[in-house]
Design a protein around this motif. Structure first.
Motif, PDB file in Angstrom:
ATOM      1  N   ALA A 150      54.162  35.935 -10.920  1.00 32.61           N
ATOM      2  CA  ALA A 150      53.963  34.935  -9.869  1.00 32.61           C
ATOM      3  C   ALA A 150      53.146  35.516  -8.719  1.00 32.61           C
ATOM      4  N   ALA A 151      53.468  36.746  -8.313  1.00 24.56           N
ATOM      5  CA  ALA A 151      52.722  37.383  -7.223  1.00 24.56           C
ATOM      6  C   ALA A 151      51.266  37.584  -7.608  1.00 24.56           C
ATOM      7  N   PHE A 152      51.030  37.993  -8.842  1.00 19.33           N
ATOM      8  CA  PHE A 152      49.664  38.233  -9.323  1.00 19.33           C
ATOM      9  C   PHE A 152      48.852  36.936  -9.323  1.00 19.33           C
ATOM     10  N   LYS A 153      49.451  35.875  -9.873  1.00 18.31           N
ATOM     11  CA  LYS A 153      48.727  34.612  -9.990  1.00 18.31           C
ATOM     12  C   LYS A 153      48.550  33.913  -8.636  1.00 18.31           C
ATOM     13  N   GLU A 154      49.501  34.090  -7.754  1.00 16.27           N
ATOM     14  CA  GLU A 154      49.435  33.384  -6.483  1.00 16.27           C
ATOM     15  C   GLU A 154      48.666  34.151  -5.409  1.00 16.27           C
ATOM     16  N   GLN A 155      48.350  35.417  -5.684  1.00 19.33           N
ATOM     17  CA  GLN A 155      47.610  36.209  -4.710  1.00 19.33           C
ATOM     18  C   GLN A 155      46.269  36.697  -5.236  1.00 19.33           C
ATOM     19  N   VAL A 156      46.275  37.339  -6.398  1.00 16.69           N
ATOM     20  CA  VAL A 156      45.067  37.989  -6.905  1.00 16.69           C
ATOM     21  C   VAL A 156      44.025  36.984  -7.387  1.00 16.69           C
ATOM     22  N   ILE A 157      44.427  36.046  -8.250  1.00 15.97           N
ATOM     23  CA  ILE A 157      43.451  35.115  -8.823  1.00 15.97           C
ATOM     24  C   ILE A 157      42.847  34.192  -7.758  1.00 15.97           C
ATOM     25  N   PRO A 158      43.641  33.637  -6.830  1.00 14.52           N
ATOM     26  CA  PRO A 158      43.013  32.851  -5.758  1.00 14.52           C
ATOM     27  C   PRO A 158      42.030  33.668  -4.926  1.00 14.52           C
ATOM     28  N   PHE A 159      42.339  34.943  -4.711  1.00 15.55           N
ATOM     29  CA  PHE A 159      41.440  35.821  -3.964  1.00 15.55           C
ATOM     30  C   PHE A 159      40.095  35.936  -4.681  1.00 15.55           C
ATOM     31  N   ILE A 160      40.141  36.138  -6.009  1.00 15.95           N
ATOM     32  CA  ILE A 160      38.907  36.249  -6.794  1.00 15.95           C
ATOM     33  C   ILE A 160      38.130  34.937  -6.749  1.00 15.95           C
ATOM     34  N   ALA A 161      38.829  33.817  -6.934  1.00 16.31           N
ATOM     35  CA  ALA A 161      38.165  32.506  -6.947  1.00 16.31           C
ATOM     36  C   ALA A 161      37.457  32.223  -5.624  1.00 16.31           C
ATOM     37  N   LYS A 162      38.141  32.499  -4.528  1.00 14.67           N
ATOM     38  CA  LYS A 162      37.566  32.216  -3.209  1.00 14.67           C
ATOM     39  C   LYS A 162      36.413  33.154  -2.882  1.00 14.67           C
ATOM     40  N   LYS A 163      36.472  34.382  -3.393  1.00 15.97           N
ATOM     41  CA  LYS A 163      35.363  35.301  -3.165  1.00 15.97           C
ATOM     42  C   LYS A 163      34.116  34.858  -3.919  1.00 15.97           C
ATOM     43  N   TYR A 164      34.328  34.201  -5.073  1.00 15.31           N
ATOM     44  CA  TYR A 164      33.173  33.660  -5.793  1.00 15.31           C
ATOM     45  C   TYR A 164      32.604  32.458  -5.049  1.00 15.31           C
ATOM     46  N   ASP A 165      33.463  31.501  -4.716  1.00 13.34           N
ATOM     47  CA  ASP A 165      32.998  30.312  -4.009  1.00 13.34           C
ATOM     48  C   ASP A 165      34.182  29.675  -3.289  1.00 13.34           C
ATOM     49  N   GLU A 166      34.023  29.452  -2.007  1.00 10.24           N
ATOM     50  CA  GLU A 166      35.096  28.875  -1.194  1.00 10.24           C
ATOM     51  C   GLU A 166      35.493  27.478  -1.661  1.00 10.24           C
ATOM     52  N   ARG A 167      34.610  26.816  -2.387  1.00  8.16           N
ATOM     53  CA  ARG A 167      34.883  25.451  -2.841  1.00  8.16           C
ATOM     54  C   ARG A 167      35.749  25.412  -4.097  1.00  8.16           C
ATOM     55  N   LEU A 168      36.066  26.578  -4.628  1.00  9.57           N
ATOM     56  CA  LEU A 168      36.828  26.651  -5.874  1.00  9.57           C
ATOM     57  C   LEU A 168      38.293  26.937  -5.567  1.00  9.57           C
ATOM     58  N   ASP A 169      39.184  26.064  -6.040  1.00 10.90           N
ATOM     59  CA  ASP A 169      40.628  26.219  -5.841  1.00 10.90           C
ATOM     60  C   ASP A 169      41.308  26.515  -7.171  1.00 10.90           C
ATOM     61  N   TYR A 170      42.394  27.294  -7.100  1.00 13.55           N
ATOM     62  CA  TYR A 170      43.101  27.735  -8.298  1.00 13.55           C
ATOM     63  C   TYR A 170      44.530  27.213  -8.289  1.00 13.55           C
ATOM     64  N   TYR A 171      44.953  26.633  -9.437  1.00 10.91           N
ATOM     65  CA  TYR A 171      46.294  26.093  -9.599  1.00 10.91           C
ATOM     66  C   TYR A 171      46.913  26.749 -10.842  1.00 10.91           C
ATOM     67  N   PRO A 172      47.684  27.827 -10.651  1.00 12.65           N
ATOM     68  CA  PRO A 172      48.140  28.623 -11.798  1.00 12.65           C
ATOM     69  C   PRO A 172      49.021  27.887 -12.784  1.00 12.65           C
ATOM     70  N   TYR A 173      49.781  26.902 -12.318  1.00 12.48           N
ATOM     71  CA  TYR A 173      50.763  26.259 -13.203  1.00 12.48           C
ATOM     72  C   TYR A 173      50.350  24.843 -13.604  1.00 12.48           C
ATOM     73  N   ASP A 174      49.175  24.416 -13.194  1.00 19.26           N
ATOM     74  CA  ASP A 174      48.664  23.103 -13.602  1.00 19.26           C
ATOM     75  C   ASP A 174      47.938  23.212 -14.936  1.00 19.26           C
ATOM     76  N   GLY A 175      48.049  22.156 -15.741  1.00 11.81           N
ATOM     77  CA  GLY A 175      47.327  22.099 -17.004  1.00 11.81           C
ATOM     78  C   GLY A 175      46.459  20.859 -17.079  1.00 11.81           C
ATOM     79  N   LEU A 176      45.573  20.847 -18.052  1.00 13.98           N
ATOM     80  CA  LEU A 176      44.642  19.719 -18.210  1.00 13.98           C
ATOM     81  C   LEU A 176      44.905  18.978 -19.521  1.00 13.98           C
TER      82      LEU A 176
END
Length: 329
Positions: A91-117
């Protein structure tokens, strides 16, 4: 704004990942110590049991029991601690690390670790086989200029059950799709449905393969031959509205789809349905997950995730989705 990976790596390894790596090391060290202690206790009880057995000690069974209990208790505690730590650490990894990577790529990109499509998966119409179980998570959403999109990991399977001559029942699980699904608004009202499948039959069997494609009763619509030979080698087009399919699959769009297939270097399928574009990108890896018994500080993992985020987000650009050559009818 896009970010340089080397800068991201330094910030990540010195910051969030460094903290999590120290926590991971502490947990694995303590787990190894606890496992060693339970083994030593079990061996001691077992050794005493052998010595007492030699002397025909009547209660030797008690020592065997204590040896087994020491081992099982130790393993049980380790499994419980591992389960608790893994849930919290993940949970700590997904809620901290991955959003950090996504935002560093592009601020317009949001990450939802537990959402599915899965609703989008069903709506795409790309997969005609019904699934018996699925896993859907790690969804990214964004709006780049005029185009709103999302993409995420999906893994679907179906089950078969066989019975042998002795009446033994055996279950087997088969993959339908494993990879990432991309979905975006196409800014056009579709009166029909158009599917662009991976073309394996024609590449394998030539003209005979195209005849097999026409017999594909699982796919809606008719098989349509496109004028681009390179596109025909890669894809098979089915549509319930040929005129609309040709309107969507312009020469420029077909070239862009070929280039995307080559860029991803993996099977890709498309559908134009429900006023949306769906893109299924086959991948066998399980992305965006932390490791517990192996160091987190492996550059190649984060570089591959970074490249994946870039590639999936750039589908908007690669397919020129922000250029509206029509208005919604």
């Amino acid at each position: 704004m896009e970010y340089d990976f080397s800068v991201l790596k330094q910030q990540l390894f010195d910051g969030l990942l460094g903290d999590l790596e120290r926590e991971r090391k502490q947990f694995t060290r303590r787990s190894a110590q606890a496992f060693f202690f339970s083994i030593v206790c079990s061996l001691l009880f077992f050794t005493f049991a052998i010595l007492f057995a030699i002397q025909h000690y009547p209660m030797v069974w008690l020592l065997y029991l204590l040896a087994a209990m020491a081992l099982l208790t130790g393993l049980g505690i380790l499994l419980y601690r591992h389960s608790k730590f893994k849930a919290r650490f993940r949970a700590a990894f997904k809620e901290q690390v991955i959003p950090f990577i996504a935002k560093k790529y592009d601020e317009r990109l949001d990450y939802y670790p537990y959402d599915g499509l899965m609703k989008e998966y069903d709506a795409s119409g790309l997969f005609t086989r019904e699934y018996d179980r699925y896993k859907a998570e790690d969804t990214f959403r964004g709006t780049f200029d005029l185009t709103t999109f999302s993409f995420g990991e999906i893994f679907t399977e179906y089950k078969t059950v066989t019975t042998d001559s002795k009446g033994n029942r055996q279950e087997q699980w088969h993959t339908i799709f494993r990879g990432l699904l991309f979905v975006s608004d196409f800014h056009k009202h579709f009166s029909g449905e158009t599917f662009v499948d991976v073309d394996t039959m024609e590449r394998m069997f030539g003209k005979l393969g195209r005849r097999f494609q026409k017999w594909n009763t699982s796919r809606k619509g008719d098989l349509i031959k496109m004028e681009n030979p390179g596109f025909e080698k890669q894809f098979a087009v089915y549509s319930t509205n040929e005129q609309e399919a040709r309107y969507i699959l312009t020469p420029s769009m077909m070239e862009r789809m070929i280039a995307l297939r080559e860029k991803m270097n993996t099977p890709i399928a498309f559908s134009f349905r429900n006023n949306h574009l769906y893109v299924a990108v086959s991948k066998q890896e399980d992305f965006f997950e932390p490791t517990i018994y192996r160091t987190l500080l492996r550059e190649e993992r984060y570089r591959s995730w970074w490249e994946l985020l870039v590639a999936m987000s750039r589908i908007v650009e690669d397919l020129n989705l922000n250029t509206r050559i029509w208005t919604r009818e």
